[in-house]
Motif scaffolding. Structure first.
Motif, PDB file in Angstrom:
ATOM      1  N   LEU A  16       9.876 -24.121 -28.979  1.00  0.00           N
ATOM      2  CA  LEU A  16       8.741 -23.819 -28.103  1.00  0.00           C
ATOM      3  C   LEU A  16       7.618 -24.827 -28.314  1.00  0.00           C
ATOM      4  N   LEU A  17       7.295 -25.135 -29.573  1.00  0.00           N
ATOM      5  CA  LEU A  17       6.221 -26.084 -29.850  1.00  0.00           C
ATOM      6  C   LEU A  17       6.560 -27.465 -29.301  1.00  0.00           C
ATOM      7  N   LYS A  18       7.832 -27.868 -29.420  1.00  0.00           N
ATOM      8  CA  LYS A  18       8.246 -29.159 -28.861  1.00  0.00           C
ATOM      9  C   LYS A  18       8.080 -29.176 -27.348  1.00  0.00           C
ATOM     10  N   ALA A  19       8.468 -28.081 -26.720  1.00  0.00           N
ATOM     11  CA  ALA A  19       8.359 -27.996 -25.264  1.00  0.00           C
ATOM     12  C   ALA A  19       6.899 -28.052 -24.826  1.00  0.00           C
ATOM     13  N   LEU A  20       6.035 -27.327 -25.523  1.00  0.00           N
ATOM     14  CA  LEU A  20       4.619 -27.290 -25.153  1.00  0.00           C
ATOM     15  C   LEU A  20       3.958 -28.648 -25.366  1.00  0.00           C
ATOM     16  N   LYS A  21       4.377 -29.361 -26.420  1.00  0.00           N
ATOM     17  CA  LYS A  21       3.800 -30.680 -26.689  1.00  0.00           C
ATOM     18  C   LYS A  21       4.127 -31.681 -25.594  1.00  0.00           C
ATOM     19  N   LEU A  69       6.908 -19.120 -18.648  1.00  0.00           N
ATOM     20  CA  LEU A  69       6.729 -20.032 -19.770  1.00  0.00           C
ATOM     21  C   LEU A  69       8.041 -20.643 -20.255  1.00  0.00           C
ATOM     22  N   ILE A  70       9.128 -19.863 -20.274  1.00  0.00           N
ATOM     23  CA  ILE A  70      10.361 -20.291 -20.927  1.00  0.00           C
ATOM     24  C   ILE A  70      11.306 -21.067 -20.009  1.00  0.00           C
ATOM     25  N   ALA A  71      11.538 -20.572 -18.808  1.00  0.00           N
ATOM     26  CA  ALA A  71      12.536 -21.190 -17.926  1.00  0.00           C
ATOM     27  C   ALA A  71      12.320 -22.690 -17.708  1.00  0.00           C
ATOM     28  N   PRO A  72      11.081 -23.165 -17.475  1.00  0.00           N
ATOM     29  CA  PRO A  72      10.888 -24.610 -17.281  1.00  0.00           C
ATOM     30  C   PRO A  72      11.228 -25.428 -18.538  1.00  0.00           C
ATOM     31  N   CYS A  73      11.225 -24.769 -19.700  1.00  0.00           N
ATOM     32  CA  CYS A  73      11.507 -25.453 -20.969  1.00  0.00           C
ATOM     33  C   CYS A  73      12.908 -25.148 -21.488  1.00  0.00           C
ATOM     34  N   TYR A  74      13.765 -24.672 -20.590  1.00  0.00           N
ATOM     35  CA  TYR A  74      15.084 -24.167 -20.973  1.00  0.00           C
ATOM     36  C   TYR A  74      15.867 -25.120 -21.864  1.00  0.00           C
ATOM     37  N   ASN A  75      15.855 -26.410 -21.555  1.00  0.00           N
ATOM     38  CA  ASN A  75      16.674 -27.377 -22.283  1.00  0.00           C
ATOM     39  C   ASN A  75      16.241 -27.575 -23.728  1.00  0.00           C
ATOM     40  N   TYR A  76      15.055 -27.101 -24.082  1.00  0.00           N
ATOM     41  CA  TYR A  76      14.598 -27.226 -25.462  1.00  0.00           C
ATOM     42  C   TYR A  76      15.184 -26.131 -26.364  1.00  0.00           C
ATOM     43  N   PHE A  77      15.620 -25.048 -25.746  1.00  0.00           N
ATOM     44  CA  PHE A  77      16.053 -23.892 -26.540  1.00  0.00           C
ATOM     45  C   PHE A  77      17.552 -23.956 -26.838  1.00  0.00           C
ATOM     46  N   ARG A 138       6.874  -9.688 -26.215  1.00  0.00           N
ATOM     47  CA  ARG A 138       8.274  -9.544 -26.613  1.00  0.00           C
ATOM     48  C   ARG A 138       9.200  -9.994 -25.495  1.00  0.00           C
ATOM     49  N   LYS A 139       8.818  -9.734 -24.257  1.00  0.00           N
ATOM     50  CA  LYS A 139       9.666 -10.139 -23.128  1.00  0.00           C
ATOM     51  C   LYS A 139       9.837 -11.655 -23.096  1.00  0.00           C
ATOM     52  N   ILE A 140       8.768 -12.392 -23.392  1.00  0.00           N
ATOM     53  CA  ILE A 140       8.878 -13.852 -23.436  1.00  0.00           C
ATOM     54  C   ILE A 140       9.821 -14.267 -24.560  1.00  0.00           C
ATOM     55  N   ALA A 141       9.727 -13.592 -25.717  1.00  0.00           N
ATOM     56  CA  ALA A 141      10.620 -13.887 -26.835  1.00  0.00           C
ATOM     57  C   ALA A 141      12.074 -13.558 -26.480  1.00  0.00           C
ATOM     58  N   GLU A 142      12.278 -12.491 -25.718  1.00  0.00           N
ATOM     59  CA  GLU A 142      13.626 -12.150 -25.254  1.00  0.00           C
ATOM     60  C   GLU A 142      14.198 -13.281 -24.408  1.00  0.00           C
ATOM     61  N   ASN A 143      13.360 -13.835 -23.541  1.00  0.00           N
ATOM     62  CA  ASN A 143      13.808 -14.926 -22.685  1.00  0.00           C
ATOM     63  C   ASN A 143      14.151 -16.170 -23.506  1.00  0.00           C
ATOM     64  N   MET A 144      13.389 -16.401 -24.592  1.00  0.00           N
ATOM     65  CA  MET A 144      13.714 -17.500 -25.497  1.00  0.00           C
ATOM     66  C   MET A 144      15.096 -17.296 -26.114  1.00  0.00           C
TER      67      MET A 144
END
Length: 334
Positions: A16-21, A69-77, A138-144
């Protein structure tokens, strides 16, 4: 006693931190104004309370250009981004072995998940559910977590892999739609848990990685779910130079001080004793394995002056830091 206090390993936060950076969000600013700034983020083996992560996720979303928040950063996870253990399991040759790691070592990245694998009539089902109280964070964490699991399946099935069915516990899937596999398959909403149904042969499809090349990590996550162990993990994760209080702990777990005391009492433990034991171990380690002087060691532990540190150390060990260090040096010379 029902588990109410959950933690996440910081390695789980790294993607997540990598994606946000790599977005327009100032990660340093977010950390500074969030509860995360109390913790030692330099060590990915450390643990933070789930509420600290959830608050940070909501804060990050509020500073994002999109509510997703998560879907656009999907490839980082990717599971390979989750520290040594994640790298290890990402290289296992068979999907069954990977999923077993998530099941057997269910607390390796977080302590609030329950994973399961079932096979019936040639159909395999991998499912997971979160054990803590539902919240927007928690829902955002679930998506992660879902992103990590889906990418794991794509390691074995290829980028064009699709499940037979996907079960989600939501009424709508707009938040996760962009990261779901593209193709025709059944999506069932309002389910009790997340579940991925797929053809059994994929479970045992062998990749080219040779198991003998892999070195299993010595640390397999937070395997002991006792409350005392959870508190010890979190207290060990605060940044150097800061002595956490019971008030800090209750704030970061979003609970009351009395609730923590009751839970500790049920395991015949006290907060002050746990904290002192941790401070003593840190002090003893620095006295034995560093050249820092007594003042700097006390400062590293969070003491404002040497006399207070010396007084505390003598209370813990029955001797002064200087005498303890000398005794350790003499033992090494023997």
């Amino acid at each position: 006693m029902k588990q109410k206090y959950f933690v996440y390993q910081l390695t789980y936060v790294n993607p997540l931190l990598k994606a946000l950076k790599n977005s327009d969000i100032s990660v340093e600013k977010l950390i500074k104004i969030s509860k995360l700034h109390h913790f030692d983020l330099s060590d990915s083996q450390k643990y933070i309370p789930s509420e600290v992560l959830y608050d940070f996720l909501l804060l990050a979303r509020s500073h994002s250009k999109t509510t997703n928040l998560i879907a656009p950063c999907y490839n980082y996870f990717k599971v390979s981004e989750l520290g040594d253990h994640g790298d290890y399991i990402s290289k296992l040759p068979i999907l069954y072995q990977v999923l077993q790691q998530f099941i057997v070592h269910k607390s390796m990245f977080q302590t609030n998940t329950q994973n399961d694998l079932r096979i019936e009539n040639g159909i395999a089902q991998f499912s997971f559910t979160f054990l803590d109280k539902y919240s927007a964070g928690r829902k955002i964490a679930e998506n992660m977590y879902l992103a990590i699991i889906l990418q794991t399946f794509q390691l074995f099935g290829g980028q064009n892999w699709i499940p037979l069915e996907l079960h989600v516990p939501y009424r709508l899937i707009s938040d996760i739609q962009p990261m779901l596999p593209k193709g025709e398959y059944i999506i069932r909403l309002n389910q009790k848990k997340f579940a991925i149904l797929f053809s059994q042969p994929l479970l045992f499809k062998n990749r080219h990685t040779t198991p003998s090349e892999l070195k299993k990590p010595s640390i397999l996550g937070h395997t002991n779910r006792s409350f005392v162990t959870t508190i010890e993990k979190v207290l060990n994760s605060y940044k150097p130079g800061y002595i956490p209080s019971l008030k800090d702990l209750s704030n970061h777990f979003n609970t009351s001080e009395s609730s923590i005391k009751r839970c500790l009492k049920s395991e015949k433990a006290k907060f002050s004793n746990i904290l002192e034991r941790i401070l003593f171990k840190k002090a003893a380690n620095l006295l034995s394995n560093s050249n820092l002087n007594i003042y700097l060691i006390g400062e590293h532990l969070g003491y404002s002056d040497s006399p207070n540190f010396i007084r505390s150390f003598k209370k813990w060990s029955g001797t002064t830091p200087g005498i303890y260090r000398n005794s350790m040096l003499k033992q090494e010379k023997r």
